[in-house]
Design an enzyme around this catalytic site. Structure first.
Site, PDB file in Angstrom:
ATOM      1  N   GLU A 127       0.978  -1.262  -0.153  1.00  0.00           N
ATOM      2  CA  GLU A 127      -0.172  -0.006  -0.170  1.00  0.00           C
ATOM      3  C   GLU A 127       0.794   1.125  -0.088  1.00  0.00           C
ATOM      4  O   GLU A 127       1.805   1.274   0.702  1.00  0.00           O
ATOM      5  CB  GLU A 127      -0.901   0.020   1.235  1.00  0.00           C
ATOM      6  CG  GLU A 127      -1.764   1.260   1.159  1.00  0.00           C
ATOM      7  CD  GLU A 127      -2.662   1.329   2.537  1.00  0.00           C
ATOM      8  OE1 GLU A 127      -3.717   0.589   2.637  1.00  0.00           O
ATOM      9  OE2 GLU A 127      -2.431   2.418   3.659  1.00  0.00           O
ATOM     10  N   HIS A 131     -15.119  -3.846  13.593  1.00  0.00           N
ATOM     11  CA  HIS A 131     -15.055  -2.240  12.942  1.00  0.00           C
ATOM     12  C   HIS A 131     -15.565  -1.391  14.238  1.00  0.00           C
ATOM     13  O   HIS A 131     -16.429  -1.863  14.777  1.00  0.00           O
ATOM     14  CB  HIS A 131     -15.851  -2.280  11.831  1.00  0.00           C
ATOM     15  CG  HIS A 131     -15.717  -0.769  11.241  1.00  0.00           C
ATOM     16  ND1 HIS A 131     -16.706   0.103  11.459  1.00  0.00           N
ATOM     17  CD2 HIS A 131     -15.245  -0.268  10.387  1.00  0.00           C
ATOM     18  CE1 HIS A 131     -16.508   1.226  10.993  1.00  0.00           C
ATOM     19  NE2 HIS A 131     -15.611   1.052  10.114  1.00  0.00           N
ATOM     20  N   LYS A 162     -21.247  -7.590   0.951  1.00  0.00           N
ATOM     21  CA  LYS A 162     -20.061  -7.136  -0.168  1.00  0.00           C
ATOM     22  C   LYS A 162     -19.855  -8.064  -1.135  1.00  0.00           C
ATOM     23  O   LYS A 162     -19.808  -8.066  -2.490  1.00  0.00           O
ATOM     24  CB  LYS A 162     -18.811  -6.580   0.648  1.00  0.00           C
ATOM     25  CG  LYS A 162     -19.351  -5.317   1.501  1.00  0.00           C
ATOM     26  CD  LYS A 162     -17.964  -4.499   1.816  1.00  0.00           C
ATOM     27  CE  LYS A 162     -17.535  -4.572   3.104  1.00  0.00           C
ATOM     28  NZ  LYS A 162     -16.495  -3.735   3.749  1.00  0.00           N
TER      29      LYS A 162
HETATM   30  P1  FAD Z   1     -18.568  -0.628   5.209  1.00  0.00           P
HETATM   31  O1  FAD Z   1     -18.271  -1.736   4.659  1.00  0.00           O
HETATM   32  O2  FAD Z   1     -19.690   0.493   4.484  1.00  0.00           O
HETATM   33  O3  FAD Z   1     -18.779  -0.313   6.769  1.00  0.00           O
HETATM   34  C1  FAD Z   1     -18.675   0.649   7.424  1.00  0.00           C
HETATM   35  C2  FAD Z   1     -19.603   0.598   8.573  1.00  0.00           C
HETATM   36  O4  FAD Z   1     -20.950   0.542   8.221  1.00  0.00           O
HETATM   37  C3  FAD Z   1     -19.324  -0.782   9.350  1.00  0.00           C
HETATM   38  O5  FAD Z   1     -19.537  -0.655  10.814  1.00  0.00           O
HETATM   39  C4  FAD Z   1     -20.501  -1.549   9.052  1.00  0.00           C
HETATM   40  O6  FAD Z   1     -20.661  -2.701   9.705  1.00  0.00           O
HETATM   41  C5  FAD Z   1     -21.642  -0.898   8.541  1.00  0.00           C
HETATM   42  N1  FAD Z   1     -22.464  -1.449   7.448  1.00  0.00           N
HETATM   43  C6  FAD Z   1     -21.663  -1.708   6.218  1.00  0.00           C
HETATM   44  N2  FAD Z   1     -22.917  -1.829   5.338  1.00  0.00           N
HETATM   45  C7  FAD Z   1     -23.892  -2.098   6.183  1.00  0.00           C
HETATM   46  C8  FAD Z   1     -25.330  -2.142   5.778  1.00  0.00           C
HETATM   47  N3  FAD Z   1     -25.842  -2.505   4.489  1.00  0.00           N
HETATM   48  N4  FAD Z   1     -26.288  -2.061   6.686  1.00  0.00           N
HETATM   49  C9  FAD Z   1     -25.831  -1.693   7.919  1.00  0.00           C
HETATM   50  N5  FAD Z   1     -24.623  -1.449   8.247  1.00  0.00           N
HETATM   51  C10 FAD Z   1     -23.796  -1.603   7.538  1.00  0.00           C
HETATM   52  N6  FAD Z   1     -10.087   4.804   4.305  1.00  0.00           N
HETATM   53  C11 FAD Z   1      -9.881   6.038   3.244  1.00  0.00           C
HETATM   54  O7  FAD Z   1     -10.618   6.998   3.700  1.00  0.00           O
HETATM   55  N7  FAD Z   1      -9.171   5.889   2.395  1.00  0.00           N
HETATM   56  C12 FAD Z   1      -8.607   4.653   2.140  1.00  0.00           C
HETATM   57  O8  FAD Z   1      -7.762   4.746   1.174  1.00  0.00           O
HETATM   58  C13 FAD Z   1      -8.612   3.492   2.737  1.00  0.00           C
HETATM   59  N8  FAD Z   1      -8.095   2.381   2.808  1.00  0.00           N
HETATM   60  C14 FAD Z   1      -8.370   1.250   3.552  1.00  0.00           C
HETATM   61  C15 FAD Z   1      -7.848   0.033   3.065  1.00  0.00           C
HETATM   62  C16 FAD Z   1      -8.074  -1.122   3.836  1.00  0.00           C
HETATM   63  C17 FAD Z   1      -7.425  -2.413   3.515  1.00  0.00           C
HETATM   64  C18 FAD Z   1      -8.771  -0.991   4.847  1.00  0.00           C
HETATM   65  C19 FAD Z   1      -9.101  -2.259   5.728  1.00  0.00           C
HETATM   66  C20 FAD Z   1      -9.460   0.341   5.472  1.00  0.00           C
HETATM   67  C21 FAD Z   1      -9.310   1.365   4.637  1.00  0.00           C
HETATM   68  N9  FAD Z   1      -9.702   2.600   4.976  1.00  0.00           N
HETATM   69  C22 FAD Z   1      -9.483   3.881   3.823  1.00  0.00           C
HETATM   70  C23 FAD Z   1     -10.454   2.932   6.051  1.00  0.00           C
HETATM   71  C24 FAD Z   1     -12.080   2.495   5.926  1.00  0.00           C
HETATM   72  O9  FAD Z   1     -12.627   3.435   5.051  1.00  0.00           O
HETATM   73  C25 FAD Z   1     -12.739   2.408   7.072  1.00  0.00           C
HETATM   74  O10 FAD Z   1     -12.374   1.419   7.937  1.00  0.00           O
HETATM   75  C26 FAD Z   1     -14.054   2.824   7.158  1.00  0.00           C
HETATM   76  O11 FAD Z   1     -14.645   3.137   8.512  1.00  0.00           O
HETATM   77  C27 FAD Z   1     -15.154   1.527   6.854  1.00  0.00           C
HETATM   78  O12 FAD Z   1     -14.911   1.246   5.518  1.00  0.00           O
HETATM   79  P2  FAD Z   1     -15.623   0.035   4.917  1.00  0.00           P
HETATM   80  O13 FAD Z   1     -15.320  -0.086   3.451  1.00  0.00           O
HETATM   81  O14 FAD Z   1     -15.449  -1.098   5.715  1.00  0.00           O
HETATM   82  O15 FAD Z   1     -17.142   0.399   5.069  1.00  0.00           O
END
Ligand code: FAD
Length: 325
Positions: free
Chosen positions: A24, A167, A183
């Site tokens: 990364e 999370h 997802k």
């Molecule tokens: P989601 O999958 O949308 O989840 C977020 C929250 O919502 C979780 O608590 C989940 O349980 C809940 N949720 C999800 N879907 C639903 C649903 N349908 N109904 C109810 N609740 C739901 N952040 C950045 O800003 N830039 C980056 O480049 C970046 N890179 C990352 C790379 C990796 C490998 C990882 C692990 C994280 C990265 N992050 C980055 C951080 C990430 O954006 C955060 O962890 C963020 O808080 C959640 O992202 P997510 O994609 O998991 O969200």
């Protein structure tokens, strides 16, 4: 029981599968940081990774520098970039435009993320903005479908985040797994994990995910644990608590060399535990520094495919070189 078929007995299937390797990077904020990053990129390129991922600020705060880095990786190196993309604070129209631009520039892998909400609550949610990474996956698949011909009917590889420790906003680890499954159903191809500090956490995540029906590869994200300050900052940002024994060992180390030795060994132990649990690859969070990442890699001795070093991609646009030729 029927005898194994030809495919199952083919040598490719009987030897251990090579381990995927990725790094990364984040877009540099200053010209000096850019120079230093490019030295790192050259060092990492020599290890023939399968892809390098480029982070993206939540709601697109660093969109231009991220796109510039992706384009330079595509045009000036042999590396395959995986573009992180966050959806929080952006409308579906804006995101469809960004995804289209990425595909037109040659990106074929996207890590679909929600992004973090700023703690001060300053982020506005415009009407029509997406709320979850799952929505972004569906949007990317929609853009992909409309551009099938351009992609030669190929697919965009979509990665998502997975969480060995819960999370921070999630009610439970079971809920995290339900989200990961959702997802996958929406079109995710693989997952990369958030940092974790306990050896058993990756195996536990994979076990729970498989039991729930998640079949996509889950790649452990591993961070070189050499900097106490970074470890603590990351703990604050992600809600993942560093292991107290490691924090103590780093804090009481005599000098930077000793800290580095302790941190590299702890990272190797963590990655080795994940590989022993069947991890299909290792994703190294480099923080744009190659030294510790390469030391970890060296000690891990990963089983990697022998690849020819391909000729460097053309730095000039195709049309110019075709005209010249
Ligand atoms: P989601 O999958 O949308 O989840 C977020 C929250 O919502 C979780 O608590 C989940 O349980 C809940 N949720 C999800 N879907 C639903 C649903 N349908 N109904 C109810 N609740 C739901 N952040 C950045 O800003 N830039 C980056 O480049 C970046 N890179 C990352 C790379 C990796 C490998 C990882 C692990 C994280 C990265 N992050 C980055 C951080 C990430 O954006 C955060 O962890 C963020 O808080 C959640 O992202 P997510 O994609 O998991 O969200």
């Amino acid at each position: 029981m029927s005898p194994p078929n030809l495919i199952q007995t083919h040598p490719l299937h009987t030897v251990s599968a090579p381990v995927a390797l990725s790094y990364e990077l984040f877009p540099p904020r200053t010209p000096a940081a850019s120079d230093s990053l490019w030295k790192t990129i050259k060092e990492l390129e020599a290890t023939n990774p399968d892809y390098v991922s480029v982070t993206y600020g939540a709601s697109g705060t660093n969109r231009d520098t991220a796109v510039e880095l992706l384009n330079r990786l595509l045009n000036e190196t042999t590396l395959r970039p995986l573009a992180h993309l966050t959806c929080v604070g952006n409308t579906a129209e804006e995101l469809a435009e960004i995804v289209t631009d990425l595909l037109e520039n040659g990106v074929r892998g996207i890590l679909a993320l929600r992004g973090d909400h700023p703690r001060d609550g300053s982020l506005e949610h415009p009407p029509g903005s997406l709320h979850h990474a799952q929505d972004l996956i569906e949007l990317i698949r929609g853009v992909e479908q409309r551009r099938t011909a351009l992609l030669c009917a190929g697919r965009v590889a979509i990665g998502v985040a997975a969480y060995p420790a819960k999370h921070p906003e999630s009610p439970s680890q079971e809920h995290d797994i339900e989200v990961l499954l959702a997802k996958q159903r929406s079109g995710a191809d693989f997952a990369i994990t958030q940092v974790f500090f306990h050896a058993g956490q990756y195996a536990d995540l994979v076990r729970r995910a498989r039991r729930a029906g998640v079949t996509i590869p889950i790649i452990p994200g591993v961070m070189p644990l050499t900097s106490l300050r970074r470890l603590q900052r990351l703990g604050d940002l992600t809600g993942v608590e560093p292991v107290p024994e490691l924090v103590r060992a780093l804090a009481s180390a005599d000098d930077d060399g000793e800290r580095r030795r302790i941190g590299v060994q702890a990272t190797v132990d963590l990655a080795r535990a994940a590989l022993d649990a069947g991890a299909p690859g290792i994703h190294l969070y480099t923080f744009n520094e190659h030294g510790a990442a390469l030391e970890v890699l060296d000690k891990l001795q990963l089983l990697r495919p022998d690849r020819p070093t391909f000729a460097r991609r053309r730095a000039t646009p195709l049309s110019a070189s075709v005209l010249a030729g």
